[in-house]
Write a protein that holds these residues in place. Structure first.
Motif, PDB file in Angstrom:
ATOM      1  N   GLY A  61       9.599   2.159   9.579  1.00  0.00           N
ATOM      2  CA  GLY A  61       9.209   1.713   8.253  1.00  0.00           C
ATOM      3  C   GLY A  61       8.391   2.742   7.506  1.00  0.00           C
ATOM      4  N   GLN A  62       7.730   2.282   6.467  1.00  0.00           N
ATOM      5  CA  GLN A  62       6.869   3.140   5.654  1.00  0.00           C
ATOM      6  C   GLN A  62       5.469   3.166   6.251  1.00  0.00           C
ATOM      7  OE1 GLN A  62       6.629   1.920   1.569  1.00  0.00           O
ATOM      8  NE2 GLN A  62       4.920   3.288   1.089  1.00  0.00           N
ATOM      9  N   LEU A  63       4.886   4.344   6.359  1.00  0.00           N
ATOM     10  CA  LEU A  63       3.549   4.476   6.933  1.00  0.00           C
ATOM     11  C   LEU A  63       2.476   4.193   5.894  1.00  0.00           C
ATOM     12  CD1 LEU A  63       1.574   5.313   9.177  1.00  0.00           C
ATOM     13  CD2 LEU A  63       1.865   7.683   8.428  1.00  0.00           C
ATOM     14  N   ARG A  64       1.593   3.243   6.215  1.00  0.00           N
ATOM     15  CA  ARG A  64       0.382   3.008   5.425  1.00  0.00           C
ATOM     16  C   ARG A  64      -0.767   3.707   6.134  1.00  0.00           C
ATOM     17  NH1 ARG A  64      -2.538  -1.506   4.646  1.00  0.00           N
ATOM     18  NH2 ARG A  64      -3.413  -0.582   2.777  1.00  0.00           N
ATOM     19  N   ALA A  65      -1.166   4.857   5.637  1.00  0.00           N
ATOM     20  CA  ALA A  65      -2.199   5.641   6.316  1.00  0.00           C
ATOM     21  C   ALA A  65      -3.518   4.898   6.379  1.00  0.00           C
ATOM     22  CB  ALA A  65      -2.378   6.979   5.601  1.00  0.00           C
ATOM     23  N   GLU A  66      -3.827   4.081   5.363  1.00  0.00           N
ATOM     24  CA  GLU A  66      -5.107   3.367   5.327  1.00  0.00           C
ATOM     25  C   GLU A  66      -5.294   2.460   6.531  1.00  0.00           C
ATOM     26  OE1 GLU A  66      -3.570   3.778   1.045  1.00  0.00           O
ATOM     27  OE2 GLU A  66      -2.774   3.270   3.034  1.00  0.00           O
ATOM     28  N   ASN A  67      -4.184   1.950   7.061  1.00  0.00           N
ATOM     29  CA  ASN A  67      -4.272   1.034   8.192  1.00  0.00           C
ATOM     30  C   ASN A  67      -3.514   1.541   9.412  1.00  0.00           C
ATOM     31  OD1 ASN A  67      -5.482  -1.420   9.018  1.00  0.00           O
ATOM     32  ND2 ASN A  67      -3.504  -2.463   8.926  1.00  0.00           N
ATOM     33  N   ALA A  68      -3.059   2.795   9.355  1.00  0.00           N
ATOM     34  CA  ALA A  68      -2.282   3.382  10.454  1.00  0.00           C
ATOM     35  C   ALA A  68      -1.139   2.471  10.860  1.00  0.00           C
ATOM     36  CB  ALA A  68      -3.198   3.665  11.653  1.00  0.00           C
ATOM     37  N   SER A  69      -0.474   1.857   9.861  1.00  0.00           N
ATOM     38  CA  SER A  69       0.525   0.840  10.140  1.00  0.00           C
ATOM     39  C   SER A  69       1.865   1.150   9.494  1.00  0.00           C
ATOM     40  CB  SER A  69       0.034  -0.526   9.646  1.00  0.00           C
ATOM     41  OG  SER A  69      -0.208  -0.495   8.244  1.00  0.00           O
ATOM     42  N   MET A  70       2.919   0.618  10.117  1.00  0.00           N
ATOM     43  CA  MET A  70       4.263   0.705   9.576  1.00  0.00           C
ATOM     44  C   MET A  70       4.571  -0.599   8.852  1.00  0.00           C
ATOM     45  SD  MET A  70       4.757   3.694  10.741  1.00  0.00           S
ATOM     46  CE  MET A  70       6.446   3.981  10.204  1.00  0.00           C
ATOM     47  N   VAL A  71       5.032  -0.503   7.603  1.00  0.00           N
ATOM     48  CA  VAL A  71       5.309  -1.679   6.783  1.00  0.00           C
ATOM     49  C   VAL A  71       6.606  -1.453   6.010  1.00  0.00           C
ATOM     50  CG1 VAL A  71       2.855  -2.289   6.535  1.00  0.00           C
ATOM     51  CG2 VAL A  71       3.933  -0.763   4.861  1.00  0.00           C
ATOM     52  N   GLU A 129       1.442  -5.487   3.827  1.00  0.00           N
ATOM     53  CA  GLU A 129       0.886  -5.959   5.097  1.00  0.00           C
ATOM     54  C   GLU A 129       1.009  -7.484   5.179  1.00  0.00           C
ATOM     55  OE1 GLU A 129      -0.491  -4.403   7.706  1.00  0.00           O
ATOM     56  OE2 GLU A 129      -1.036  -2.393   7.002  1.00  0.00           O
ATOM     57  N   ALA A 130       0.685  -8.174   4.080  1.00  0.00           N
ATOM     58  CA  ALA A 130       0.758  -9.632   4.068  1.00  0.00           C
ATOM     59  C   ALA A 130       2.178 -10.115   4.313  1.00  0.00           C
ATOM     60  CB  ALA A 130       0.232 -10.161   2.733  1.00  0.00           C
TER      61      ALA A 130
END
Length: 266
Positions: free
Chosen positions: A144-154, A190-191
């Protein structure tokens, strides 16, 4: 020390110690008062801190997301205590999903210490890094797309992947739990991904320390309900314990004081 290193150190100090004086910050950062004042102005402009009379504190504004590595150290003893209780709920041999939350990261670290035979899915880069090459654990990181702020894939790719999976247990973090007894997130993607996780899990365990309650963020994830098990620390207010009974949400209490005592005697 570079400016970025100094700013990170200041934020870490404020998270650990609450409000602090400029003099104390200058000593911690080994910098002049003038330099620290400029640093605080910069951090305030970014929305990370609030300056006070003669000092500063971390901002609690709902519209600000502090970097993952800084949030990780906030309420650390409570997060570790919650992770310990969460670890005890894991069913060996099952398939679990570990969300991209800082408390969930503590659970991953607990798993690293005492591995269980599991299939672990996650959308968190930090969780994946902690569990990489852990004996007995089959690890899958969502694309997925990386959200650097949360080190998460979304994003759409991550959501599509989840729709084709089923998890025995979901360990979910919470950005905020508002007075309407609903879980909220700061970020829309994220939600939305959290909602997909909830729909594809047999049992969800919500990991949220007491500081997350009576907070407000922008995007609603889901209401607290009887299908959720909430794990929180002993500082959860009595009115919230009563509210959880009303909505039928099971509460498991963790003792952060016990974890802190262990740290002092180790």
């Amino acid at each position: 020390m570079t400016k970025d290193e100094r700013l990170s150190l200041i934020c870490q100090h404020l998270y650990s110690h609450g409000e602090s004086t400029i003099q104390t910050i200058a000593e911690i950062a080994d910098a002049s008062l003038a330099t620290v004042r400029r640093d605080l102005l910069s951090l305030e402009a970014d929305g990370t801190i609030h300056r006070t009379h003669g000092g500063a504190r971390i901002a609690k504004s709902a519209g600000v997301e502090v970097a993952f590595d800084l949030r990780e150290n906030q309420n650390l003893f409570a997060k570790r205590a919650i992770a310990e209780v969460a670890y005890e709920q894991i069913v060996p041999g099952s398939t679990v999903f570990l969300d991209a939350g800082t408390t969930v990261l503590q659970l991953a670290r607990r798993l690293r210490l005492d591995p269980l035979p599991l299939s672990v899915f996650t959308n968190c880069l930090n969780v994946a890094q902690v569990l990489m090459n852990t004996p007995g654990i089959t690890l899958v990181l969502l694309g997925g797309q990386l959200r650097a702020e949360n080190a998460s894939m979304v994003g759409a790719l991550a959501e599509a992947m989840i729709e084709n999976l089923w998890f025995d247990q979901l360990f979910l973090g919470a950005g905020a739990i508002a007075p309407d007894a609903c879980i909220y997130s700061l970020d829309a993607s994220e939600a939305q991904l959290n909602q997909k996780m909830l729909a594809r899990a047999g049992h969800t365990l919500l990991l949220a320390d007491s500081s997350k309650f009576d907070q407000r963020l922008t995007y609603r994830v889901a209401p607290l309900n009887p299908s959720l098990t909430l794990i929180s620390d002993e500082l959860l207010p009595a009115n919230w314990r009563a509210r959880l009974k009303e909505v039928g949400c099971t509460l498991l209490k963790a003792s952060s004081q016990a974890i802190a005592a262990e740290g002092q005697t180790a």
